[in-house]
Design an enzyme around this catalytic site. Structure first.
Site, PDB file in Angstrom:
ATOM      1  CG  PHE A  69      -1.816   0.841   1.564  1.00  0.00           C
ATOM      2  CD1 PHE A  69      -1.640   2.173   1.368  1.00  0.00           C
ATOM      3  CD2 PHE A  69      -3.027   0.375   2.026  1.00  0.00           C
ATOM      4  CE1 PHE A  69      -2.674   3.036   1.636  1.00  0.00           C
ATOM      5  CE2 PHE A  69      -4.045   1.230   2.284  1.00  0.00           C
ATOM      6  CZ  PHE A  69      -3.866   2.556   2.088  1.00  0.00           C
ATOM      7  CG  ASP A 180      -5.710  -7.267   1.561  1.00  0.00           C
ATOM      8  OD1 ASP A 180      -5.396  -8.455   1.316  1.00  0.00           O
ATOM      9  OD2 ASP A 180      -4.869  -6.375   1.715  1.00  0.00           O
ATOM     10  CE  LYS A 182      -2.775  -8.354   4.279  1.00  0.00           C
ATOM     11  NZ  LYS A 182      -1.686  -8.080   3.342  1.00  0.00           N
TER      12      LYS A 182
HETATM   13  P1  ADP Z   1       0.150  -5.437   5.534  1.00  0.00           P
HETATM   14  O1  ADP Z   1      -1.258  -5.376   6.071  1.00  0.00           O
HETATM   15  O2  ADP Z   1       0.229  -6.242   4.280  1.00  0.00           O
HETATM   16  O3  ADP Z   1       1.121  -5.899   6.601  1.00  0.00           O
HETATM   17  P2  ADP Z   1       0.099  -2.552   5.655  1.00  0.00           P
HETATM   18  O4  ADP Z   1       0.634  -1.512   4.748  1.00  0.00           O
HETATM   19  O5  ADP Z   1      -1.381  -2.582   5.853  1.00  0.00           O
HETATM   20  O6  ADP Z   1       0.597  -3.957   5.110  1.00  0.00           O
HETATM   21  O7  ADP Z   1       0.758  -2.397   7.075  1.00  0.00           O
HETATM   22  C1  ADP Z   1       2.144  -2.243   7.241  1.00  0.00           C
HETATM   23  C2  ADP Z   1       2.489  -2.405   8.717  1.00  0.00           C
HETATM   24  O8  ADP Z   1       1.863  -1.403   9.522  1.00  0.00           O
HETATM   25  C3  ADP Z   1       2.068  -3.733   9.309  1.00  0.00           C
HETATM   26  O9  ADP Z   1       3.094  -4.188  10.150  1.00  0.00           O
HETATM   27  C4  ADP Z   1       0.864  -3.398  10.110  1.00  0.00           C
HETATM   28  O10 ADP Z   1       0.732  -4.278  11.196  1.00  0.00           O
HETATM   29  C5  ADP Z   1       1.135  -1.982  10.583  1.00  0.00           C
HETATM   30  N1  ADP Z   1      -0.141  -1.257  10.760  1.00  0.00           N
HETATM   31  C6  ADP Z   1      -1.055  -1.016   9.796  1.00  0.00           C
HETATM   32  N2  ADP Z   1      -2.116  -0.339  10.287  1.00  0.00           N
HETATM   33  C7  ADP Z   1      -1.876  -0.147  11.602  1.00  0.00           C
HETATM   34  C8  ADP Z   1      -2.606   0.481  12.684  1.00  0.00           C
HETATM   35  N3  ADP Z   1      -3.800   1.058  12.507  1.00  0.00           N
HETATM   36  N4  ADP Z   1      -2.046   0.475  13.925  1.00  0.00           N
HETATM   37  C9  ADP Z   1      -0.850  -0.103  14.117  1.00  0.00           C
HETATM   38  N5  ADP Z   1      -0.109  -0.693  13.160  1.00  0.00           N
HETATM   39  C10 ADP Z   1      -0.601  -0.727  11.916  1.00  0.00           C
HETATM   40 MG    MG Z   2      -2.657  -3.995   6.396  1.00  0.00          MG
END
Ligand code: ADP
Ligand code: MG
Length: 346
Positions: A69, A180, A182
């Site tokens: 993303f 998505d 997961k």
């Molecule tokens: P993915 O879901 O494929 O891991 P993301 O771009 O959604 O990729 O997230 C990247 C990282 O940021 C991940 O380690 C995720 O756990 C963390 N993250 C995403 N959203 C939040 C949130 N609202 N609070 C804390 N950590 C977050």
């Molecule tokens: Mg994510």
């Protein structure tokens, strides 16, 4: 190229943004959407302003992670937040236009549920595109299951699955498809489930799609086993934006999460993508022969992983099924003596 830090936001105030009558008109426009096609942000554009966060108001601290993303930062905006900053240089003409981003933001703002991450707003002025949500404490189910190798008892798995079904049932009732679901998008905060990233798949893809070069399908590790047969069959290079997502494909993905909770690993573990694509596309499922679980627990997997979308259960029914799982399967704690209630019955 655009630098993703440091430089200031270019002010591109859209028409109507400073219009003091905007809020009222936004409401009436929102109402009219209920009768027309509410999928497109054009009609929503005025009420969208309420959710626009000026980029300069955000404080960004350290990077929490990088996804397909964009980059996720721990940040501050009236308190602790998570900021997902899009890789805006990916916004080429062949990528998803700004309208899609705004549409997905419009989806986000309609959600209020205990088991869904709190959407706070978005930066919607290019080149600064970001989504601001509450900062999830705790760890993702992915971290618990695959990195820390934490074992979930049947009791705990059921409680987690119930909360996921509750949050997903809410999304579906509001007409929102997650696309998505997961374990990486499910946080566990002191036993409470918080689902993130619902309805943001196209945004994800407008960044990710750019990275997939040549004829490769560009399938990120750990994504494939969440894809229902009809999605797998529709996979084409560069065409992931047009995959036929539905409520039923979310249910399929939930089945995989349920399997991970129970088994501590992904289905089709260790198999190459080609083998998984072939099997799922043909309707071959991960074998449950070696799985230590009761029939009713395995039945939930089967009803989520059904080959035909129409045969998959919906979340309200899954929730009822999970709530009815025999008590004897659940862990008993000494503080909850089962024999007392039994003797009272007899
Ligand atoms: P993915 O879901 O494929 O891991 P993301 O771009 O959604 O990729 O997230 C990247 C990282 O940021 C991940 O380690 C995720 O756990 C963390 N993250 C995403 N959203 C939040 C949130 N609202 N609070 C804390 N950590 C977050
Ligand atoms: Mg994510």
């Amino acid at each position: 190229s655009v630098k993703s830090d440091g430089s200031r936001c270019v002010s591109l105030s859209g028409s109507g943004s400073t219009d003091s009558g905007g809020a009222q008109r936004a409401d009436s426009l929102d109402m009219s959407n209920k009768h027309g096609d509410s999928r497109w942000p054009r009609q929503n554009s005025l009420s969208m302003k309420e959710w626009d966060i000026p980029y300069d108001e955000l404080k960004l601290f350290e990077v929490i992670g990088r996804g397909r993303f964009g980059t996720v930062y721990r940040g501050s905006w009236h308190g602790a937040v998570a900021v997902k900053l899009l890789h805006v240089h990916s916004l080429h003409s062949d990528c998803v236009p700004l309208d899609t981003f705004k549409h997905e933001v419009a989806t986000f703002r309609k959600t209020r549920h205990e088991n869904l991450v709190l959407f706070m707003g978005a930066c919607m002025k290019p080149p600064r595109l970001a989504i601001v949500t509450s900062l999830c404490k705790g760890m993702t189910l992915y971290t618990h299951i695959h990195l820390r190798k934490d074992k979930f008892t049947a009791n705990k798995s059921v409680l987690v699955a119930q909360q996921i079904s509750q949050g997903m049932g809410y999304l579906h009732a509001r007409g929102i498809i997650h696309k998505d679901l997961k374990t990486k998008n499910i946080f566990l905060e002191n036993g409470k489930v918080v689902i993130t990233d619902f309805g943001l798949f196209s945004v994800t893809k407008m960044c990710f799609g750019n990275n997939a070069r040549g004829d490769s399908l560009g399938i990120p590790a750990g994504w494939l086993c969440y894809l229902a047969p009809e999605l797998v069959r529709a996979l084409r290079p560069h065409a992931s934006l047009h995959l036929p997502f539905s409520k039923a494909t979310d249910v399929y993905a939930f089945g995989t999460v349920w399997y991970e909770l129970l088994c501590g690993e992904y289905p089709f573990k260790g198999q190459p993508p080609e083998a998984i694509i072939w099997q799922v596309g043909k309707g071959v499922k991960q074998s449950l022969a070696n799985m230590q679980a009761s029939r009713d627990i395995k039945d939930i997997l089967m009803v989520c992983w059904a080959y035909r979308a129409s045969e998959r259960a919906e979340f309200p029914r899954l929730l009822t099924t999970l709530q009815k799982l025999p008590r004897k399967r659940l862990a008993r704690s000494p503080s909850h003596p089962v024999h007392l209630s039994r003797s009272a019955d007899s």
